[in-house]
Design a protein around this motif. Sequence first.
Motif, PDB file in Angstrom:
ATOM      1  N   ASN A   1     -43.792   1.607 -11.002  1.00 22.99           N
ATOM      2  CA  ASN A   1     -45.028   1.760 -10.246  1.00 22.99           C
ATOM      3  C   ASN A   1     -45.502   2.802 -11.640  1.00 22.99           C
ATOM      4  OD1 ASN A   1     -44.305   3.986  -9.822  1.00 22.99           O
ATOM      5  ND2 ASN A   1     -45.095   4.290  -7.713  1.00 22.99           N
ATOM      6  N   ILE A   2     -46.776   2.905 -11.243  1.00 22.34           N
ATOM      7  CA  ILE A   2     -47.625   4.250 -12.065  1.00 22.34           C
ATOM      8  C   ILE A   2     -46.501   5.493 -12.593  1.00 22.34           C
ATOM      9  CG2 ILE A   2     -49.282   5.007 -10.416  1.00 22.34           C
ATOM     10  CD1 ILE A   2     -51.338   4.925 -12.262  1.00 22.34           C
ATOM     11  N   ASN A   3     -46.159   5.744 -11.331  1.00 23.40           N
ATOM     12  CA  ASN A   3     -45.270   7.570 -11.063  1.00 23.40           C
ATOM     13  C   ASN A   3     -44.767   6.779 -12.577  1.00 23.40           C
ATOM     14  OD1 ASN A   3     -46.598   8.952  -9.479  1.00 23.40           O
ATOM     15  ND2 ASN A   3     -46.106   7.430  -8.208  1.00 23.40           N
ATOM     16  N   GLU A   4     -43.606   5.732 -12.146  1.00 23.05           N
ATOM     17  CA  GLU A   4     -42.522   5.580 -13.372  1.00 23.05           C
ATOM     18  C   GLU A   4     -43.211   5.274 -15.289  1.00 23.05           C
ATOM     19  OE1 GLU A   4     -38.484   2.173 -15.237  1.00 23.05           O
ATOM     20  OE2 GLU A   4     -39.646   2.494 -13.206  1.00 23.05           O
ATOM     21  N   SER A   5     -44.184   3.947 -14.981  1.00 26.10           N
ATOM     22  CA  SER A   5     -44.824   4.418 -16.132  1.00 26.10           C
ATOM     23  C   SER A   5     -45.519   5.532 -17.033  1.00 26.10           C
ATOM     24  CB  SER A   5     -45.839   3.857 -16.113  1.00 26.10           C
ATOM     25  OG  SER A   5     -46.031   2.902 -17.820  1.00 26.10           O
ATOM     26  N   ALA A   6     -46.323   6.123 -16.169  1.00 26.48           N
ATOM     27  CA  ALA A   6     -46.019   8.056 -16.565  1.00 26.48           C
ATOM     28  C   ALA A   6     -45.064   9.393 -16.747  1.00 26.48           C
ATOM     29  CB  ALA A   6     -47.004   8.689 -15.164  1.00 26.48           C
ATOM     30  N   VAL A   7     -44.124   8.669 -15.949  1.00 26.00           N
ATOM     31  CA  VAL A   7     -43.346  10.210 -16.185  1.00 26.00           C
ATOM     32  C   VAL A   7     -42.089   9.580 -17.941  1.00 26.00           C
ATOM     33  CG1 VAL A   7     -40.768  10.992 -15.668  1.00 26.00           C
ATOM     34  CG2 VAL A   7     -42.589  10.265 -13.929  1.00 26.00           C
ATOM     35  N   ARG A   8     -42.482   8.025 -17.649  1.00 26.99           N
ATOM     36  CA  ARG A   8     -41.800   7.455 -19.470  1.00 26.99           C
ATOM     37  C   ARG A   8     -42.680   8.028 -20.223  1.00 26.99           C
ATOM     38  NH1 ARG A   8     -38.612   3.229 -20.540  1.00 26.99           N
ATOM     39  NH2 ARG A   8     -36.848   2.775 -18.446  1.00 26.99           N
ATOM     40  N   GLU A   9     -44.286   7.921 -20.268  1.00 26.50           N
ATOM     41  CA  GLU A   9     -44.858   8.302 -20.719  1.00 26.50           C
ATOM     42  C   GLU A   9     -44.932   9.643 -21.969  1.00 26.50           C
ATOM     43  OE1 GLU A   9     -48.177   7.761 -24.053  1.00 26.50           O
ATOM     44  OE2 GLU A   9     -46.234   7.111 -23.294  1.00 26.50           O
ATOM     45  N   SER A  10     -45.136  11.003 -20.523  1.00 24.86           N
ATOM     46  CA  SER A  10     -44.807  12.067 -20.404  1.00 24.86           C
ATOM     47  C   SER A  10     -42.960  12.789 -21.200  1.00 24.86           C
ATOM     48  CB  SER A  10     -44.241  12.753 -19.341  1.00 24.86           C
ATOM     49  OG  SER A  10     -45.580  12.944 -18.443  1.00 24.86           O
ATOM     50  N   VAL A  11     -41.913  11.318 -21.140  1.00 26.78           N
ATOM     51  CA  VAL A  11     -40.937  11.964 -21.486  1.00 26.78           C
ATOM     52  C   VAL A  11     -40.925  11.620 -23.418  1.00 26.78           C
ATOM     53  CG1 VAL A  11     -37.914  10.753 -21.843  1.00 26.78           C
ATOM     54  CG2 VAL A  11     -39.604  11.748 -19.941  1.00 26.78           C
ATOM     55  N   ARG A  12     -41.880  10.322 -23.553  1.00 27.02           N
ATOM     56  CA  ARG A  12     -41.698   9.923 -24.766  1.00 27.02           C
ATOM     57  C   ARG A  12     -43.004  10.865 -25.672  1.00 27.02           C
ATOM     58  NH1 ARG A  12     -43.571   5.486 -23.121  1.00 27.02           N
ATOM     59  NH2 ARG A  12     -42.248   3.561 -23.069  1.00 27.02           N
ATOM     60  N   LYS A  13     -44.138  11.360 -25.209  1.00 28.94           N
ATOM     61  CA  LYS A  13     -45.040  11.822 -25.680  1.00 28.94           C
ATOM     62  C   LYS A  13     -43.704  13.775 -26.229  1.00 28.94           C
ATOM     63  CE  LYS A  13     -49.440  10.741 -24.971  1.00 28.94           C
ATOM     64  NZ  LYS A  13     -51.069  10.845 -24.258  1.00 28.94           N
ATOM     65  N   ASP A  14     -42.751  13.943 -25.120  1.00 28.21           N
ATOM     66  CA  ASP A  14     -42.570  14.813 -25.612  1.00 28.21           C
ATOM     67  C   ASP A  14     -40.848  14.629 -26.225  1.00 28.21           C
ATOM     68  OD1 ASP A  14     -42.220  18.307 -24.854  1.00 28.21           O
ATOM     69  OD2 ASP A  14     -40.455  18.040 -24.052  1.00 28.21           O
ATOM     70  N   GLY A  15     -41.052  13.829 -26.659  1.00 34.34           N
ATOM     71  CA  GLY A  15     -39.780  14.045 -27.704  1.00 34.34           C
ATOM     72  C   GLY A  15     -38.508  13.047 -27.074  1.00 34.34           C
ATOM     73  N   GLY A  16     -38.451  13.095 -26.354  1.00 36.55           N
ATOM     74  CA  GLY A  16     -37.338  12.002 -25.356  1.00 36.55           C
ATOM     75  C   GLY A  16     -37.550  10.305 -25.380  1.00 36.55           C
ATOM     76  N   ASP A  17     -36.470  10.326 -24.813  1.00 36.37           N
ATOM     77  CA  ASP A  17     -36.201   8.614 -24.632  1.00 36.37           C
ATOM     78  C   ASP A  17     -35.924   8.935 -23.360  1.00 36.37           C
ATOM     79  OD1 ASP A  17     -35.480   6.057 -24.401  1.00 36.37           O
ATOM     80  OD2 ASP A  17     -33.698   6.467 -25.427  1.00 36.37           O
ATOM     81  N   PRO A  18     -37.207   7.578 -22.950  1.00 36.26           N
ATOM     82  CA  PRO A  18     -37.275   7.389 -21.326  1.00 36.26           C
ATOM     83  C   PRO A  18     -36.819   6.352 -21.063  1.00 36.26           C
ATOM     84  CG  PRO A  18     -39.078   6.374 -22.519  1.00 36.26           C
ATOM     85  CD  PRO A  18     -38.321   7.231 -23.227  1.00 36.26           C
ATOM     86  N   ASP A  19     -35.913   5.676 -21.900  1.00 39.79           N
ATOM     87  CA  ASP A  19     -34.747   4.821 -21.715  1.00 39.79           C
ATOM     88  C   ASP A  19     -33.756   5.794 -20.960  1.00 39.79           C
ATOM     89  OD1 ASP A  19     -36.568   2.301 -21.773  1.00 39.79           O
ATOM     90  OD2 ASP A  19     -35.624   2.556 -23.464  1.00 39.79           O
ATOM     91  N   LYS A  20     -32.889   6.635 -21.021  1.00 38.12           N
ATOM     92  CA  LYS A  20     -32.240   7.656 -20.583  1.00 38.12           C
ATOM     93  C   LYS A  20     -32.162   8.455 -19.408  1.00 38.12           C
ATOM     94  CE  LYS A  20     -30.436   8.105 -24.862  1.00 38.12           C
ATOM     95  NZ  LYS A  20     -29.982   9.113 -26.454  1.00 38.12           N
ATOM     96  N   VAL A  21     -33.427   8.043 -18.529  1.00 32.50           N
ATOM     97  CA  VAL A  21     -33.834   8.886 -17.434  1.00 32.50           C
ATOM     98  C   VAL A  21     -32.748   7.980 -15.930  1.00 32.50           C
ATOM     99  CG1 VAL A  21     -35.855   9.785 -15.756  1.00 32.50           C
ATOM    100  CG2 VAL A  21     -36.313   9.888 -18.534  1.00 32.50           C
ATOM    101  N   LYS A  22     -32.597   9.179 -15.649  1.00 33.75           N
ATOM    102  CA  LYS A  22     -31.878   7.907 -14.132  1.00 33.75           C
ATOM    103  C   LYS A  22     -33.434   7.885 -13.119  1.00 33.75           C
ATOM    104  CE  LYS A  22     -27.716   8.954 -15.722  1.00 33.75           C
ATOM    105  NZ  LYS A  22     -26.466   9.556 -14.912  1.00 33.75           N
ATOM    106  N   PHE A  23     -33.895   6.545 -13.058  1.00 32.58           N
ATOM    107  CA  PHE A  23     -34.744   6.629 -11.808  1.00 32.58           C
ATOM    108  C   PHE A  23     -34.461   6.089 -10.501  1.00 32.58           C
ATOM    109  CE2 PHE A  23     -37.318   5.958 -15.469  1.00 32.58           C
ATOM    110  CZ  PHE A  23     -38.845   7.200 -15.145  1.00 32.58           C
ATOM    111  N   VAL A  24     -35.112   6.635  -9.834  1.00 33.15           N
ATOM    112  CA  VAL A  24     -34.128   6.303  -8.291  1.00 33.15           C
ATOM    113  C   VAL A  24     -35.760   6.566  -7.611  1.00 33.15           C
ATOM    114  CG1 VAL A  24     -31.798   7.497  -8.211  1.00 33.15           C
ATOM    115  CG2 VAL A  24     -34.119   8.891  -7.629  1.00 33.15           C
ATOM    116  N   GLU A  25     -35.467   5.527  -6.277  1.00 28.96           N
ATOM    117  CA  GLU A  25     -36.498   5.701  -5.701  1.00 28.96           C
ATOM    118  C   GLU A  25     -36.870   6.355  -4.137  1.00 28.96           C
ATOM    119  OE1 GLU A  25     -37.459   1.491  -3.234  1.00 28.96           O
ATOM    120  OE2 GLU A  25     -38.313   0.889  -5.413  1.00 28.96           O
ATOM    121  N   LEU A  26     -38.022   7.361  -3.168  1.00 31.09           N
ATOM    122  CA  LEU A  26     -37.451   8.057  -2.853  1.00 31.09           C
ATOM    123  C   LEU A  26     -38.775   8.076  -2.227  1.00 31.09           C
ATOM    124  CD1 LEU A  26     -35.231   9.644  -1.027  1.00 31.09           C
ATOM    125  CD2 LEU A  26     -36.474  11.402  -2.823  1.00 31.09           C
TER     126      LEU A  26
END
Length: 323
Positions: free
Chosen positions: A156-181
């Motif tokens: 959803n938008i939160n995963e999309s936005a977190v991925r963008e924050s990680v990407r803009k900070d020089g990280g790899d969003p595919d390495k984040v472990k997302f869990v639903e809560l």
Amino acid sequence: MRRPLTALAAGAFLVTASACGSSGDPGAAESGSSSGGTTTVELGLIPIVDVAPVYLGQKKGFYGKHGLKLRISTASGGAAIVPGVASGQFQFGFSNVTSLLLARSSGVPVKAVSNGIASTGLRGKDFAGIAVKKDSPVKSAKDLEGKKVAINTLKNINESAVRESVRKDGGDPDKVKFVELAFDQMPAALDGGQVDAVCAVEPALATIKSQGGQVIASPMVDVAANTTVALYFTSTRYQQQHPDVVKKFQAATAESLAYADAHPDEARQVITTYTKIPASVLAQVTLPKWPAEPNRESVEALARLGEQDGFFKKAPDVDALLP
């Protein structure tokens, strides 16, 4: 007025799409019930700060003035509300933009009818934020690589936005472990160490701050300067069959958004009627913006991010979604 909504998986999109295409009498549930010139409509909401204008509009009589009575059901996220609206269980719903774009790309005929909320556009001072526990070794979005991050609904938008924050900070969003809560479960999960970080919105974010938690990124600000985060919507079938009711809902919601934006103290106070936020935390809540119209550029940005991260089966039609 509030009833819990049974969680429906995003995979139900295809089922509800076919249900919407069926012929026959839509029944009272889909058309809404009328009595004495007032139409009762079912509305699916998330019990968060975002929807304060609706509750305030009810209190001020804006919906009643337009001949509507709202019956509200609540869910943990917009992805659970979309199938309910598409199938006719609800006449209207509230959902984040990405979940609605995902629905459109999956062939679910939903249509936004009113703006919902927007980011404040202020980094570190938004109603949504990526938060970590006090003294966490995670200091920036890039540090989320390999960490467990809670979001209310996957893809959803939160995963999309977190991925963008990680990407803009020089990280790899595919390495984040997302869990639903669910949002209201995030403060306890973060404090108890079940997750390393959360993408929370108000009032959960204020609760986390009251526990000593720290905001390390403002993901909605990373998406766009003024991000349209969520919209009120209906099914295209309902809009075609009941255009008068849709217009009434649009008019009443527009009044409610304008009133909430102009009366932040009243908007803040009404939050206590549908959440369990303590009075001591209420003053710390950061309110979103409630503009009259969606920001098209931000919706297009979310569509691009969703494509980039593989959320959509095909590119969603932004024009087909927006009012």
